[in-house]
Write a protein that holds these residues in place. Structure first.
Motif, short mmCIF file in Angstrom:
data_model
loop_
_atom_site.label_atom_id
_atom_site.label_comp_id
_atom_site.label_asym_id
_atom_site.label_seq_id
_atom_site.Cartn_x
_atom_site.Cartn_y
_atom_site.Cartn_z
N ASP A 63 0.92 -1.15 -0.36
CA ASP A 63 0.10 -0.16 0.11
C ASP A 63 0.57 1.13 0.26
OD1 ASP A 63 0.91 0.11 2.82
OD2 ASP A 63 -0.92 -1.45 3.88
N CYS A 64 -0.08 1.55 0.23
CA CYS A 64 1.04 3.23 -0.32
C CYS A 64 0.06 4.94 0.11
CB CYS A 64 1.66 4.47 -1.14
SG CYS A 64 0.85 4.23 -2.85
N VAL A 65 0.06 6.10 0.66
CA VAL A 65 -0.13 6.66 0.55
C VAL A 65 0.27 8.46 0.16
CG1 VAL A 65 -1.41 8.64 2.97
CG2 VAL A 65 -1.15 6.28 3.01
N ILE A 66 -0.54 9.27 -0.16
CA ILE A 66 0.38 10.42 -0.31
C ILE A 66 -0.65 11.11 -0.59
CG2 ILE A 66 0.67 12.25 -2.92
CD1 ILE A 66 0.70 9.04 -4.60
N VAL A 67 -0.15 12.11 0.28
CA VAL A 67 -0.28 12.85 0.92
C VAL A 67 -0.31 14.60 0.45
CG1 VAL A 67 -0.98 14.79 2.98
CG2 VAL A 67 -0.05 12.07 3.31
N GLY A 68 -1.17 15.53 -0.49
CA GLY A 68 -1.67 16.74 -0.49
C GLY A 68 -2.42 17.60 0.74
N GLU A 69 -1.72 18.84 -0.19
CA GLU A 69 -2.50 20.41 0.27
C GLU A 69 -3.95 20.10 0.44
OE1 GLU A 69 -1.25 23.92 -1.00
OE2 GLU A 69 -1.62 23.70 -2.97
N ARG A 70 -4.95 19.55 -0.57
CA ARG A 70 -6.20 20.06 -0.51
C ARG A 70 -6.50 18.27 -0.31
NH1 ARG A 70 -4.67 23.34 -4.90
NH2 ARG A 70 -5.56 21.94 -6.57
N ALA A 71 -5.97 17.26 -0.64
CA ALA A 71 -6.38 16.03 -0.14
C ALA A 71 -5.48 14.75 -0.30
CB ALA A 71 -7.14 16.17 -2.18
N THR A 72 -5.89 13.66 -0.10
CA THR A 72 -5.14 13.20 0.44
C THR A 72 -5.34 10.85 -0.71
OG1 THR A 72 -4.34 13.47 1.95
CG2 THR A 72 -3.47 10.96 1.81
N ALA A 73 -5.06 10.28 -1.02
CA ALA A 73 -5.11 9.09 -1.59
C ALA A 73 -4.08 7.88 -0.62
CB ALA A 73 -4.61 9.19 -3.32
N ALA A 74 -5.58 7.06 -0.49
CA ALA A 74 -4.83 5.63 -0.03
C ALA A 74 -4.73 4.68 -0.88
CB ALA A 74 -5.40 5.24 1.63
N ALA A 75 -4.16 4.47 -0.56
CA ALA A 75 -3.76 3.31 -2.26
C ALA A 75 -3.47 2.09 -1.22
CB ALA A 75 -3.01 3.33 -3.29
#
Length: 327
Positions: free
Chosen positions: A223-235
């Motif tokens: 799995d991975c997580v990409i944290v952005g300033e407006r939203a976050t994706a957890a894959a």
């Protein structure tokens, strides 16, 4: 197309299945009589299943190399010099120096060399790329990646090279940035002379990625997580799902607040990643185009592996610029 598959181990068996499904004229080579018998049972003509791969080289257009990392340089070099295009499973080679040598041989031979970084071809990766390109995340703040679980350790290379390397390459691909520095802690708990527990902080310019790999955590984690300033994706690559959280901190007169936003669940679907990357390799060979993952990309991922090893040994951050020079 006529293809020679070298290596019929656990992962080689999967290549055997996919190449058979793709309808190539397939030869297979392995030193193990038991594994060769498996290829015959899978439908290959006994005359095309060999102990010595060299006997098949004059018959084929391309080679698919699925062997231990220490054999990649000599085997791929032999095949390239024989005028054969090559698919080489990751890692590209055992060391950065060997990787450089293989790149030079590939250039000199004028053949195609594709490296098997399979996460690039996963449907989840397609979803993440589209999400990032759409701008909904805003600026990426950091990423995390985990390739861990309780399993039998690979015998030829450490867990950083066999598992963490997936994310070293994936984040470079998703972020569109080359890795610039590494701070890592590697451990050899089983005393084999190979790391079996790996934690790496890899900097992609201003974006850090924190990557875990190891053989000890219960379960199976991809799995991975990409944290952005407006939203976050957890894959989750295991279930082919991406959950996008519209979470963002809000500054109010009372201070920073953390209201949780809507959650969108995206089911990723598409061809099997191995089928997709091998199909693209065959298409690249036919069209004489640049491969989807070229030797330079494989070399870059290998440089991160060596930087992680060196960082752990020195107990400090290691920059990738000029890596290979002794500091």
């Amino acid at each position: 197309m006529k293809v020679l598959l070298i290596g019929l181990g656990r992962w080689g068996e999967k290549h055997l299945r996919v190449l058979t499904e793709l309808g190539v004229q397939l030869w297979a080579a392995d030193l193990s009589e038991e594994r060769r018998a498996l290829a015959v049972r899978a439908g290959l003509a006994p005359s095309r299943v060999l102990a010595d791969h060299r006997a098949a080289l004059p018959e084929v257009d391309a080679v698919d190399l699925v062997t231990p990392a220490g054999t990649h340089l000599p085997l791929a070099a032999e095949c390239l010099r024989a005028g054969k295009d090559c698919f080489v499973e990751k890692p590209l080679a055992l060391t950065v120096a060997e990787g450089h040598a293989l790149v030079e041989i590939q250039r000199s031979a004028g053949r195609i060399l594709q490296v098997g970084h399979i996460f690039r071809f996963h449907p989840v990766t397609d979803v993440l790329r589209q999400w990032l390109a759409g701008g909904a995340a805003g600026a990426v703040r950091y990423c995390t990646g985990r390739f861990a679980g309780f399993k039998r350790p690979r015998a030829d290379v450490g867990v950083t090279m066999t598992d963490a390397v997936h994310y070293f390459d994936l984040f470079a691909y998703l972020l569109g940035r080359a890795p610039t520095a590494v701070t890592a802690t590697l451990r050899d708990h089983l005393g084999r002379g190979l790391d079996d527990c790996s934690f790496s902080a890899v900097e992609y310019g201003p974006v850090p990625a924190f990557i875990e790999a190891g053989y000890f955590a219960p379960g199976t984690h991809r799995d991975c997580v990409i944290v952005g300033e407006r939203a976050t994706a957890a894959a989750d690559f295991g279930v082919s799902e991406v959950r996008v959280h519209a979470n963002r901190h809000v500054l109010t007169p009372e201070g920073w607040q953390a209201p949780e936003g809507a959650v969108e669940t995206i089911k990723a679907s598409g061809p099997e990643p191995l089928r997709r990357e091998l199909e693209l390799f065959l298409d690249t060979v036919m069209r004489r185009e640049t491969p989807a993952v070229d030797a330079q990309a494989g070399l870059l991922a290998l440089r991160v592996v060596e930087a992680a090893r060196r960082s752990s040994e020195l107990g400090r951050r290691v920059a990738l610029a000029g890596l290979g020079d002794r500091d």
